[in-house]
Design a protein around this motif. Structure first.
Motif, PDB file in Angstrom:
ATOM      1  N   PRO A 128      -3.086 -25.713 -24.745  1.00  0.00           N
ATOM      2  CA  PRO A 128      -3.867 -25.147 -25.859  1.00  0.00           C
ATOM      3  C   PRO A 128      -3.336 -25.496 -27.241  1.00  0.00           C
ATOM      4  O   PRO A 128      -4.088 -25.474 -28.218  1.00  0.00           O
ATOM      5  CB  PRO A 128      -3.791 -23.637 -25.608  1.00  0.00           C
ATOM      6  CG  PRO A 128      -2.566 -23.441 -24.766  1.00  0.00           C
ATOM      7  CD  PRO A 128      -2.469 -24.662 -23.913  1.00  0.00           C
ATOM      8  N   THR A 129      -2.044 -25.832 -27.353  1.00  0.00           N
ATOM      9  CA  THR A 129      -1.473 -26.100 -28.674  1.00  0.00           C
ATOM     10  C   THR A 129      -1.672 -27.536 -29.134  1.00  0.00           C
ATOM     11  O   THR A 129      -1.440 -27.853 -30.303  1.00  0.00           O
ATOM     12  CB  THR A 129       0.027 -25.779 -28.672  1.00  0.00           C
ATOM     13  OG1 THR A 129       0.680 -26.559 -27.650  1.00  0.00           O
ATOM     14  CG2 THR A 129       0.260 -24.293 -28.401  1.00  0.00           C
ATOM     15  N   LEU A 130      -2.082 -28.426 -28.218  1.00  0.00           N
ATOM     16  CA  LEU A 130      -2.295 -29.824 -28.588  1.00  0.00           C
ATOM     17  C   LEU A 130      -3.697 -30.025 -29.151  1.00  0.00           C
ATOM     18  O   LEU A 130      -4.622 -29.270 -28.841  1.00  0.00           O
ATOM     19  CB  LEU A 130      -2.111 -30.735 -27.373  1.00  0.00           C
ATOM     20  CG  LEU A 130      -0.723 -30.783 -26.719  1.00  0.00           C
ATOM     21  CD1 LEU A 130      -0.731 -31.787 -25.588  1.00  0.00           C
ATOM     22  CD2 LEU A 130       0.357 -31.123 -27.737  1.00  0.00           C
ATOM     23  N   THR A 131      -3.860 -31.061 -29.949  1.00  0.00           N
ATOM     24  CA  THR A 131      -5.208 -31.456 -30.367  1.00  0.00           C
ATOM     25  C   THR A 131      -5.854 -32.240 -29.229  1.00  0.00           C
ATOM     26  O   THR A 131      -5.182 -32.641 -28.262  1.00  0.00           O
ATOM     27  CB  THR A 131      -5.174 -32.332 -31.624  1.00  0.00           C
ATOM     28  OG1 THR A 131      -4.540 -33.574 -31.301  1.00  0.00           O
ATOM     29  CG2 THR A 131      -4.433 -31.639 -32.754  1.00  0.00           C
ATOM     30  N   VAL A 132      -7.142 -32.489 -29.362  1.00  0.00           N
ATOM     31  CA  VAL A 132      -7.840 -33.274 -28.346  1.00  0.00           C
ATOM     32  C   VAL A 132      -7.239 -34.676 -28.250  1.00  0.00           C
ATOM     33  O   VAL A 132      -6.972 -35.181 -27.155  1.00  0.00           O
ATOM     34  CB  VAL A 132      -9.347 -33.342 -28.661  1.00  0.00           C
ATOM     35  CG1 VAL A 132     -10.065 -34.296 -27.697  1.00  0.00           C
ATOM     36  CG2 VAL A 132      -9.967 -31.959 -28.589  1.00  0.00           C
ATOM     37  N   ALA A 133      -6.992 -35.304 -29.396  1.00  0.00           N
ATOM     38  CA  ALA A 133      -6.421 -36.651 -29.398  1.00  0.00           C
ATOM     39  C   ALA A 133      -5.032 -36.664 -28.765  1.00  0.00           C
ATOM     40  O   ALA A 133      -4.685 -37.584 -28.009  1.00  0.00           O
ATOM     41  CB  ALA A 133      -6.353 -37.188 -30.818  1.00  0.00           C
ATOM     42  N   GLU A 134      -4.223 -35.658 -29.059  1.00  0.00           N
ATOM     43  CA  GLU A 134      -2.876 -35.579 -28.479  1.00  0.00           C
ATOM     44  C   GLU A 134      -2.952 -35.391 -26.963  1.00  0.00           C
ATOM     45  O   GLU A 134      -2.138 -35.958 -26.220  1.00  0.00           O
ATOM     46  CB  GLU A 134      -2.095 -34.441 -29.124  1.00  0.00           C
ATOM     47  CG  GLU A 134      -1.690 -34.718 -30.562  1.00  0.00           C
ATOM     48  CD  GLU A 134      -1.160 -33.482 -31.279  1.00  0.00           C
ATOM     49  OE1 GLU A 134      -0.533 -33.642 -32.344  1.00  0.00           O
ATOM     50  OE2 GLU A 134      -1.403 -32.337 -30.790  1.00  0.00           O
ATOM     51  N   SER A 135      -3.922 -34.625 -26.498  1.00  0.00           N
ATOM     52  CA  SER A 135      -4.089 -34.411 -25.056  1.00  0.00           C
ATOM     53  C   SER A 135      -4.434 -35.717 -24.355  1.00  0.00           C
ATOM     54  O   SER A 135      -3.898 -36.031 -23.289  1.00  0.00           O
ATOM     55  CB  SER A 135      -5.201 -33.382 -24.801  1.00  0.00           C
ATOM     56  OG  SER A 135      -4.899 -32.145 -25.404  1.00  0.00           O
ATOM     57  N   VAL A 136      -5.326 -36.491 -24.973  1.00  0.00           N
ATOM     58  CA  VAL A 136      -5.720 -37.773 -24.396  1.00  0.00           C
ATOM     59  C   VAL A 136      -4.537 -38.743 -24.419  1.00  0.00           C
ATOM     60  O   VAL A 136      -4.275 -39.456 -23.446  1.00  0.00           O
ATOM     61  CB  VAL A 136      -6.934 -38.347 -25.154  1.00  0.00           C
ATOM     62  CG1 VAL A 136      -7.270 -39.746 -24.650  1.00  0.00           C
ATOM     63  CG2 VAL A 136      -8.142 -37.424 -24.992  1.00  0.00           C
ATOM     64  N   ALA A 137      -3.802 -38.759 -25.512  1.00  0.00           N
ATOM     65  CA  ALA A 137      -2.645 -39.658 -25.632  1.00  0.00           C
ATOM     66  C   ALA A 137      -1.569 -39.318 -24.608  1.00  0.00           C
ATOM     67  O   ALA A 137      -0.910 -40.220 -24.062  1.00  0.00           O
ATOM     68  CB  ALA A 137      -2.075 -39.576 -27.047  1.00  0.00           C
ATOM     69  N   LEU A 138      -1.389 -38.043 -24.336  1.00  0.00           N
ATOM     70  CA  LEU A 138      -0.376 -37.619 -23.360  1.00  0.00           C
ATOM     71  C   LEU A 138      -0.700 -38.176 -21.981  1.00  0.00           C
ATOM     72  O   LEU A 138       0.186 -38.682 -21.278  1.00  0.00           O
ATOM     73  CB  LEU A 138      -0.323 -36.086 -23.314  1.00  0.00           C
ATOM     74  CG  LEU A 138       0.712 -35.455 -22.378  1.00  0.00           C
ATOM     75  CD1 LEU A 138       2.123 -35.790 -22.836  1.00  0.00           C
ATOM     76  CD2 LEU A 138       0.521 -33.932 -22.326  1.00  0.00           C
ATOM     77  N   VAL A 139      -1.958 -38.114 -21.582  1.00  0.00           N
ATOM     78  CA  VAL A 139      -2.362 -38.639 -20.275  1.00  0.00           C
ATOM     79  C   VAL A 139      -2.316 -40.163 -20.279  1.00  0.00           C
ATOM     80  O   VAL A 139      -1.886 -40.788 -19.300  1.00  0.00           O
ATOM     81  CB  VAL A 139      -3.767 -38.121 -19.904  1.00  0.00           C
ATOM     82  CG1 VAL A 139      -4.257 -38.771 -18.617  1.00  0.00           C
ATOM     83  CG2 VAL A 139      -3.750 -36.606 -19.758  1.00  0.00           C
ATOM     84  N   ALA A 140      -2.727 -40.776 -21.375  1.00  0.00           N
ATOM     85  CA  ALA A 140      -2.701 -42.241 -21.467  1.00  0.00           C
ATOM     86  C   ALA A 140      -1.295 -42.784 -21.264  1.00  0.00           C
ATOM     87  O   ALA A 140      -1.099 -43.841 -20.644  1.00  0.00           O
ATOM     88  CB  ALA A 140      -3.251 -42.684 -22.816  1.00  0.00           C
ATOM     89  N   ALA A 141      -0.289 -42.064 -21.756  1.00  0.00           N
ATOM     90  CA  ALA A 141       1.098 -42.524 -21.666  1.00  0.00           C
ATOM     91  C   ALA A 141       1.607 -42.573 -20.226  1.00  0.00           C
ATOM     92  O   ALA A 141       2.600 -43.259 -19.945  1.00  0.00           O
ATOM     93  CB  ALA A 141       1.994 -41.609 -22.498  1.00  0.00           C
ATOM     94  N   ALA A 142       0.917 -41.886 -19.337  1.00  0.00           N
ATOM     95  CA  ALA A 142       1.355 -41.856 -17.937  1.00  0.00           C
ATOM     96  C   ALA A 142       0.767 -42.994 -17.110  1.00  0.00           C
ATOM     97  O   ALA A 142       1.078 -43.107 -15.924  1.00  0.00           O
ATOM     98  CB  ALA A 142       0.982 -40.514 -17.311  1.00  0.00           C
ATOM     99  N   HIS A 143      -0.067 -43.844 -17.703  1.00  0.00           N
ATOM    100  CA  HIS A 143      -0.751 -44.892 -16.948  1.00  0.00           C
ATOM    101  C   HIS A 143      -0.384 -46.283 -17.450  1.00  0.00           C
ATOM    102  O   HIS A 143      -0.002 -46.474 -18.608  1.00  0.00           O
ATOM    103  CB  HIS A 143      -2.263 -44.678 -17.016  1.00  0.00           C
ATOM    104  CG  HIS A 143      -2.706 -43.428 -16.301  1.00  0.00           C
ATOM    105  ND1 HIS A 143      -2.808 -43.356 -14.931  1.00  0.00           N
ATOM    106  CD2 HIS A 143      -3.042 -42.205 -16.773  1.00  0.00           C
ATOM    107  CE1 HIS A 143      -3.206 -42.146 -14.587  1.00  0.00           C
ATOM    108  NE2 HIS A 143      -3.349 -41.422 -15.681  1.00  0.00           N
ATOM    109  N   LYS A 144      -0.536 -47.263 -16.549  1.00  0.00           N
ATOM    110  CA  LYS A 144      -0.115 -48.632 -16.849  1.00  0.00           C
ATOM    111  C   LYS A 144      -1.080 -49.363 -17.771  1.00  0.00           C
ATOM    112  O   LYS A 144      -0.672 -50.100 -18.662  1.00  0.00           O
ATOM    113  CB  LYS A 144       0.030 -49.418 -15.542  1.00  0.00           C
ATOM    114  CG  LYS A 144       1.078 -48.867 -14.594  1.00  0.00           C
ATOM    115  CD  LYS A 144       1.082 -49.641 -13.281  1.00  0.00           C
ATOM    116  CE  LYS A 144       2.087 -49.069 -12.295  1.00  0.00           C
ATOM    117  NZ  LYS A 144       2.045 -49.782 -10.978  1.00  0.00           N
TER     118      LYS A 144
END
Length: 307
Positions: A90-106
Motif C-alpha cells: 500500500p505504501t508504494l506508488t503504482v509505478a514503483e509496484s510495477v518496477a519492483l516486479v520487473a526487477a525480478a524478471h530477466k
C-alpha cells in the motif's frame, strides 16, 4: 512437430476435507488461445487457476505449463497472473509496484510500457492505498504483464470496474492477445466471455460441463427466439393456435409483444405470418450466453458434459 500446449491439466482434483472443489478436470490450452472460465460461485474456477499456477497442491492429477512444472515457467517469466487475492504494497506508488516486479524478471517490459498497456500512466504516481477498486485492478494488470509473459491468467479481472473501465480494460487486452499470447480469464460477466474469448470452458461443481467456442456453447440451448409486435387481440384461441405451430416450445404474450421459442424457427415463422399478417418488428435471435450458462450449470448429471 507437435506443438507443446501452453496448459495441460490431467485428472486434476482438489479436496478440502469432505468438500471437493475440483473434480477430475482435463484441459489442454494451445498457445495463442484466449479461454474464458465460466461457472457459478463455488464452481472451482479460482481453485483451478491456483492449481495450474502451482499455488496449490492437487489432491490428484497433474498441471503443466509449457510442458513442465508451473513454477519453472513462472521463474522463467513466461507466466503472468492477476489474481483476486493478489495484494500490492500500500505504501508504494503504482509505478514503483510495477518496477519492483520487473526487477525480478530477466526480460521484462519497460515500466512505462507496462503502465501504458494497463492504461495506468495517469495513476503511475498514486500510492496503492489511495486507488479505487477499478484503479487497483488496472494496477494489478500492469504488474501481471510487466514480465512480458507468454501466458496470462486473469481471475475476475474487471471486478469493481464500471462499464467504461471494463471497456478500456478489454481494449488493452485485445492489444495484448493480438501478439499471439495465451490468456485464460475467469469471469462472471457472460458478455465478456462471449465477446472476447475464442473458447469457453464452463465449470459446475468442480467439473467441466461445456468446452467449445461461444457459438458452440450457446447452441447447447436448442432453438431460436422469435419476437414480434402483434396487432391482433390476444385470446386463449390465439395462444393455442400459435402453440400448435411446427417447432413451437413456448409462447409468451405481454403488452403487445409476442415471444415464441421454437426448435424450427423457419417453419414457425412461416406459420405465424400465414395466420397473422399484422405482425411487425419481427426479430429472430439465437439464445444468449446467459441461457446456455443457466442450462449447463443447472445440470444434475455432471457426466453429461459437452465437448
Amino acid at each position: 512437430m507437435k506443438e507443446t500446449p501452453a496448459i495441460r491439466l490431467s485428472g486434476l482434483r482438489k479436496t478440502f476435507g469432505s468438500s471437493t472443489a475440483v473434480d477430475g478436470v482435463d484441459l489442454t490450452v494451445r498457445p495463442g488461445e484466449v479461454v474464458a472460465l465460466l461457472g457459478p460461485n463455488g464452481a472451482g474456477k479460482s481453485t483451478t487457476i491456483d492449481l495450474a499456477l502451482g499455488l496449490a497442491r492437487p489432491s490428484a492429477g497433474t498441471a503443466e505449463l509449457f510442458g513442465g512444472d508451473p513454477r519453472r515457467a513462472i521463474r522463467d517469466g513466461r507466466v503472468g497472473a492477476m489474481l483476486q487475492g493478489g495484494a500490492l504494497l500500500p505504501t508504494l506508488t503504482v509505478a514503483e509496484s510495477v518496477a519492483l516486479v520487473a526487477a525480478a524478471h530477466k526480460h521484462p517490459l519497460s515500466v512505462a510500457e507496462a503502465l501504458e498497456r494497463a492504461r495506468c500512466t495517469e495513476i503511475a504516481k498514486q500510492r496503492v492505498a489511495k486507488l479505487s477498486g477499478g484503479q487497483m485492478q488496472r494496477a494489478r494488470f500492469a504488474v501481471a504483464v510487466v514480465s512480458n509473459p507468454d501466458l496470462l491468467f486473469l481471475d475476475e479481472p474487471t471486478a469493481a470496474m464500471d462499464v467504461e473501465a471494463r471497456r478500456t480494460f478489454w481494449v488493452s487486452m485485445r492489444e495484448f492477445t493480438a501478439e499471439g499470447r495465451t490468456v485464460v480469464f475467469a469471469t462472471h460477466y457472460l458478455d465478456e466471455a462471449d465477446a472476447y474469448a475464442d473458447r469457453i470452458v464452463m465449470l459446475a461443481r468442480g467439473r467441466i460441463v461445456a468446452d467449445g467456442t461461444p457459438t458452440e456453447v450457446k447452441a447447447v440451448v436448442s432453438g431460436r427466439r422469435i419476437r414480434a409486435t402483434a396487432g391482433f387481440a390476444w385470446t386463449g384461441d390465439a395462444s393455442a393456435a400459435i402453440s400448435a405451430l411446427p417447432g413451437v416450445r413456448t409462447v409468451e404474450y405481454r403488452a403487445g409483444l409476442l415471444t415464441v421459442v421454437s426448435d424450427d424457427s423457419d417453419a414457425t415463422l412461416r406459420g405465424l405470418l400465414a395466420a397473422h399478417d399484422d405482425l411487425h418488428d419481427i426479430e429472430v435471435t439465437a439464445h444468449t450466453m446467459d441461457e446456455a450458462f443457466l442450462a449447463l450449470t443447472d445440470q444434475r448429471d455432471p457426466e453429461g458434459a459437452i465437448r
